[in-house]
Design a protein around this motif. Structure first.
Motif, PDB file in Angstrom:
ATOM      1  N   ILE A 142       0.862  -1.192   0.000  1.00 57.27           N
ATOM      2  CA  ILE A 142       0.000   0.000   0.000  1.00 57.27           C
ATOM      3  C   ILE A 142       0.894   1.237   0.000  1.00 57.27           C
ATOM      4  CG2 ILE A 142      -1.697   1.303   1.336  1.00 57.27           C
ATOM      5  CD1 ILE A 142      -2.252  -1.427   2.838  1.00 57.27           C
ATOM      6  N   HIS A 143       0.759   2.057  -1.042  1.00 55.53           N
ATOM      7  CA  HIS A 143       1.521   3.305  -1.092  1.00 55.53           C
ATOM      8  C   HIS A 143       0.686   4.492  -0.649  1.00 55.53           C
ATOM      9  CE1 HIS A 143       5.035   1.588  -3.283  1.00 55.53           C
ATOM     10  NE2 HIS A 143       4.117   0.692  -3.605  1.00 55.53           N
ATOM     11  N   ASN A 144      -0.635   4.315  -0.606  1.00 51.26           N
ATOM     12  CA  ASN A 144      -1.488   5.448  -0.213  1.00 51.26           C
ATOM     13  C   ASN A 144      -2.896   4.937   0.052  1.00 51.26           C
ATOM     14  OD1 ASN A 144      -2.874   7.906  -0.007  1.00 51.26           O
ATOM     15  ND2 ASN A 144      -1.500   8.889  -1.477  1.00 51.26           N
ATOM     16  N   VAL A 203      10.446   1.236   4.883  1.00 53.99           N
ATOM     17  CA  VAL A 203      10.714   2.575   4.342  1.00 53.99           C
ATOM     18  C   VAL A 203      11.304   2.471   2.940  1.00 53.99           C
ATOM     19  CG1 VAL A 203      12.196   4.603   4.620  1.00 53.99           C
ATOM     20  CG2 VAL A 203      11.031   3.670   6.586  1.00 53.99           C
ATOM     21  N   ASN A 204      10.849   3.343   2.035  1.00 48.92           N
ATOM     22  CA  ASN A 204      11.421   3.380   0.689  1.00 48.92           C
ATOM     23  C   ASN A 204      12.880   3.823   0.726  1.00 48.92           C
ATOM     24  OD1 ASN A 204       8.983   2.742  -0.595  1.00 48.92           O
ATOM     25  ND2 ASN A 204       8.366   4.895  -0.656  1.00 48.92           N
ATOM     26  N   GLY A 205      13.586   3.458  -0.307  1.00 52.89           N
ATOM     27  CA  GLY A 205      14.943   3.981  -0.491  1.00 52.89           C
ATOM     28  C   GLY A 205      14.940   4.960  -1.657  1.00 52.89           C
ATOM     29  N   GLU A 260      -4.240  18.075  -1.760  1.00 50.22           N
ATOM     30  CA  GLU A 260      -4.535  18.337  -0.358  1.00 50.22           C
ATOM     31  C   GLU A 260      -3.564  17.591   0.545  1.00 50.22           C
ATOM     32  OE1 GLU A 260      -8.425  17.181   0.845  1.00 50.22           O
ATOM     33  OE2 GLU A 260      -8.322  18.386   2.682  1.00 50.22           O
ATOM     34  N   GLN A 261      -3.281  16.331   0.184  1.00 46.42           N
ATOM     35  CA  GLN A 261      -2.356  15.497   0.967  1.00 46.42           C
ATOM     36  C   GLN A 261      -1.069  16.237   1.313  1.00 46.42           C
ATOM     37  OE1 GLN A 261      -0.996  11.938  -1.080  1.00 46.42           O
ATOM     38  NE2 GLN A 261       0.737  11.670   0.290  1.00 46.42           N
ATOM     39  N   LYS A 262      -0.575  17.025   0.364  1.00 44.27           N
ATOM     40  CA  LYS A 262       0.754  17.631   0.510  1.00 44.27           C
ATOM     41  C   LYS A 262       0.731  18.922   1.316  1.00 44.27           C
ATOM     42  CE  LYS A 262       2.582  14.312  -1.879  1.00 44.27           C
ATOM     43  NZ  LYS A 262       3.545  13.363  -1.289  1.00 44.27           N
ATOM     44  N   TYR A 273      -0.881  13.824   5.564  1.00 42.91           N
ATOM     45  CA  TYR A 273      -0.405  12.459   5.847  1.00 42.91           C
ATOM     46  C   TYR A 273       0.635  12.132   4.789  1.00 42.91           C
ATOM     47  CZ  TYR A 273      -3.142  10.912   1.843  1.00 42.91           C
ATOM     48  OH  TYR A 273      -3.623  10.762   0.574  1.00 42.91           O
ATOM     49  N   GLU A 274       1.545  11.229   5.077  1.00 40.05           N
ATOM     50  CA  GLU A 274       2.589  10.906   4.105  1.00 40.05           C
ATOM     51  C   GLU A 274       3.043   9.468   4.307  1.00 40.05           C
ATOM     52  OE1 GLU A 274       3.834  11.437   0.947  1.00 40.05           O
ATOM     53  OE2 GLU A 274       3.741  13.506   1.668  1.00 40.05           O
ATOM     54  N   PRO A 275       2.581   8.562   3.441  1.00 40.11           N
ATOM     55  CA  PRO A 275       2.942   7.146   3.608  1.00 40.11           C
ATOM     56  C   PRO A 275       4.451   6.936   3.765  1.00 40.11           C
ATOM     57  CG  PRO A 275       1.187   7.387   2.005  1.00 40.11           C
ATOM     58  CD  PRO A 275       1.601   8.779   2.370  1.00 40.11           C
ATOM     59  N   CYS A 276       5.243   7.494   2.859  1.00 39.66           N
ATOM     60  CA  CYS A 276       6.691   7.512   3.063  1.00 39.66           C
ATOM     61  C   CYS A 276       7.208   8.893   2.701  1.00 39.66           C
ATOM     62  CB  CYS A 276       7.405   6.454   2.213  1.00 39.66           C
ATOM     63  SG  CYS A 276       9.200   6.544   2.435  1.00 39.66           S
ATOM     64  N   GLY A 277       7.049   9.250   1.421  1.00 41.20           N
ATOM     65  CA  GLY A 277       7.628  10.494   0.930  1.00 41.20           C
ATOM     66  C   GLY A 277       9.023  10.214   0.424  1.00 41.20           C
ATOM     67  N   LEU A 278       9.266  10.640  -0.799  1.00 37.19           N
ATOM     68  CA  LEU A 278      10.610  10.492  -1.366  1.00 37.19           C
ATOM     69  C   LEU A 278      11.291  11.846  -1.494  1.00 37.19           C
ATOM     70  CD1 LEU A 278       9.743   7.831  -4.065  1.00 37.19           C
ATOM     71  CD2 LEU A 278      11.251   7.523  -2.099  1.00 37.19           C
TER      72      LEU A 278
HETATM   73  C1  GLC Z   1       2.670   7.378  -2.417  1.00 34.61           C
HETATM   74  C2  GLC Z   1       2.829   8.210  -1.175  1.00 34.61           C
HETATM   75  C3  GLC Z   1       4.251   8.621  -0.889  1.00 34.61           C
HETATM   76  C4  GLC Z   1       5.213   7.481  -1.123  1.00 34.61           C
HETATM   77  C5  GLC Z   1       5.021   6.924  -2.517  1.00 34.61           C
HETATM   78  C6  GLC Z   1       5.966   5.766  -2.832  1.00 34.61           C
HETATM   79  O1  GLC Z   1       2.501   8.155  -3.554  1.00 34.61           O
HETATM   80  O2  GLC Z   1       1.998   9.347  -1.209  1.00 34.61           O
HETATM   81  O3  GLC Z   1       4.341   9.039   0.460  1.00 34.61           O
HETATM   82  O4  GLC Z   1       6.548   7.917  -0.964  1.00 34.61           O
HETATM   83  O5  GLC Z   1       3.714   6.447  -2.646  1.00 34.61           O
HETATM   84  O6  GLC Z   1       5.809   4.713  -1.918  1.00 34.61           O
END
Ligand code: GLC
Ligand code: ADP
Length: 533
Positions: free
Chosen positions: A173-175, A256-258, A315-317, A389-394
């Motif tokens: 799940i990315h969002n 966490v993403n890289g 809005e998320q951002k 909210y921010e699932p990960c954020g790159l």
């Molecule tokens: C989604 C999230 C973001 C995350 C990205 C990659 O778009 O909004 O937070 O970094 O997916 O996983």
């Protein structure tokens, strides 16, 4: 281990956001760890035009069941360049021009009316394609709502793909805010029995919900940071699916993403006027700032601190907070703002008005421009990310790699990747940015003021910049966590039993912001077992 990655975006072939970046880099990182990885993506117009890499026909064509009829799938092929000595990764693209030869991936202000059909077709075509290969896949890793039905097909229609009988499914799940919600008659397109259309499986408040489907049927579920994995277990983070997530125990891992350090490396970035590293960041960033100013017709010698926003105007951002704070601080003349983004029309209009009212203090580029995103990340001193909210954020990870200090709201992956610059954290060399709690412009302004205060102390600021640039956010650690997860899932008893996911979760790179928090036991019992019993 043979892994099939299935997604609706893969950089550089087709991108609207971070999902594409993840799919552009994770496969190669997994292959470096010894996995045999294949990636599958829809053959969108923007992917087939060859601008982002060579595309070749495979000559393979077959009919895919959609509803009571069939649709022809044409398969194309491309390659993702191997990273850091890893092998190239094959990407297959599933073509059906009526679905994918369109100007954008998902539609514009209005989503395409047939998105359910497009992605149900794609998901089913992927399994048809995968079962043509003699060597079976061990893990099928799907992402977001667009491919949420893949785990359901594997569990509920095993007879359709006997070669995939042993494949396990992992859904990421990315969002949670985008769930792929469609009217109930779209269930007919799936070819799955109506008995799956109930609240514990594919139905949610009378509608077909494809993200829920993925969460329910997958052998394991992941999301892109440990904090977000916790947040979505309850409202409002779960966006209505908190009950579904909770019903699977705490069997949800956050990894966490890289970042792709071949693409996001200031020492070797073709979009910058002068490459730089931690040792010459001052000079490198100054050159980038001049280049950016020239690009938008501003004074290149203006060396006031620059606070930037790069991202979807959504809005998320928290884009409204960015606009408020820019309006509030622009007149004071102590800081300049630069916004690069596209999305919400209303937000675009507000920002345009602000930029016009404050020439030289607020600059705005509306559009999606990969090269400019790199230049802005290098030129800025601070990156603003007041996400609701921010699932990960790159983007905050890219910022840090470029010596740009993130000012972020304390939510989701931002908590796991940014360490607040308290006096203690600064003294210990652990600080990497500025965090604030509340989702309002006052809180963002406070975070930015703290950053500006430290910025005025040049030696302290330069130490902070050098510190963040030395962090390691490459994919190595997170890819290892995915591989461990895949191994657990594959080793679990085929019909039922519990998969232990604890200790799989991957935390931060050298930033040390994240802990390796994970879910608990994962109940892998599937209804194939029930039916066969
Ligand atoms: C989604 C999230 C973001 C995350 C990205 C990659 O778009 O909004 O937070 O970094 O997916 O996983
Ligand atoms: P999300 O996936 O929620 O949009 P992420 O921070 O995970 O957020 O990833 C966003 C990605 O999209 C980054 O690669 C960022 O540079 C890129 N991006 C977003 N907006 C733009 C834009 N207007 N121009 C260029 N790149 C953009």
């Amino acid at each position: 281990m043979r892994v099939l990655e299935v997604a609706s975006e893969v950089a550089p072939l087709a991108k609207t956001g971070g999902l594409a970046d993840v799919l552009g880099a994770l496969p190669s990182a997994l292959s470096r760890l010894g996995c045999d990885v294949t990636v599958v993506l829809p053959a969108y117009r923007e992917a087939l035009d060859g601008r982002h890499g060579p595309i070749e026909p495979t000559g393979w064509e077959f009919d895919v069941a959609v509803g009571t009829g069939t649709r022809r799938a044409t398969i194309w092929q491309s390659r993702l360049a191997g990273r850091h000595g890893g092998a190239d990764v094959t990407v297959y693209l599933v073509g059906h021009p009526a679905y994918f030869d369109r100007p954008t991936l998902y539609g514009g202000a209005e989503a395409y009316g047939d998105n359910a059909e497009r992605f149900i077709f794609f998901s089913r075509a992927v399994l048809d394609l995968a079962s043509r290969f003699e060597q079976p896949y061990d893990v099928i890793h799907s992402h977001d709502w667009q491919t949420g039905i893949v785990p359901a097909y594997l569990k509920a229609l095993p007879a359709a793909w006997p070669r995939l009988a042993r494949a396990r499914s992992v859904h990421t799940i990315h969002n949670m805010a985008y769930q792929g919600v469609f009217w109930h008659w779209d269930m007919l397109l799936t070819g799955l029995d109506w008995r799956h259309f109930h609240w514990r499986q594919m139905e949610h408040f009378g509608k077909l919900n494809l993200l829920k489907t993925g969460i329910v049927f997958a052998d394991a579920v992941t999301t892109v940071s440990p904090t977000y994995a916790r947040e979505i277990r309850s409202a409002p983070g779960g966006c209505g699916l908190e009950g579904t997530l909770a019903s699977r125990g705490d069997a949800l891992v956050g990894i966490v993403n890289g970042i792709d350090t071949d693409l996001w490396n200031p020492a070797a970035d073709p979009h910058l006027p002068r490459p730089y590293g931690a040792a010459d960041a001052v000079e490198g960033k100054r050159a980038a700032k001049r280049a950016l100013a020239e690009r938008v017709g501003r004074d290149p010698d203006d060396d006031r601190p620059l606070a930037a926003f790069v991202g979807r105007l959504a809005e998320q951002k928290g884009i409204g907070m960015v606009a408020d704070v820019a309006a509030r601080l622009a007149a004071g003349g102590r800081v300049r703002f630069f916004v690069l983004g596209t999305g919400d029309r209303h937000a675009e209009e507000t920002l345009r008005r602000l930029a016009a009212a404050h020439p030289g203090a607020i600059d705005l580029v509306v559009g999606f421009d990969e090269g400019l995103a790199h230049l802005v990340q290098a030129a800025a001193d601070m990156l603003l990310m007041p996400s609701l909210y921010e699932p990960c954020g790159l983007t905050q990870l890219y910022a840090m790699a470029y010596g740009t200090i993130p000012v972020v709201r304390s939510t989701g992956g931002l908590v796991d990747t940014v360490v607040d610059a308290t006096p203690e954290a600064l003294a210990a060399g652990r600080a990497s940015g500025f965090l604030f709690e509340h989702a309002d412009a006052g809180a963002l302004a406070w975070g930015l003021e703290r950053a500006l205060e430290l910025h005025a102390d040049r030696p302290a600021w330069e130490r902070l910049v050098a510190g963040v640039m030395h962090q390691d956010w490459s994919w190595a650690r997170s890819a290892a966590a995915y591989r461990t997860l895949f191994e657990r899932v594959v080793e679990a008893p085929p019909h039922g039993g519990r998969i232990r996911l604890s200790a799989v979760g991957a935390g931060a790179g050298a930033g040390g912001g994240a802990s390796g928090e994970a879910g608990g036991d994962f109940d892998a019992r599937d209804d194939r077992a029930e039916r066969e019993a």
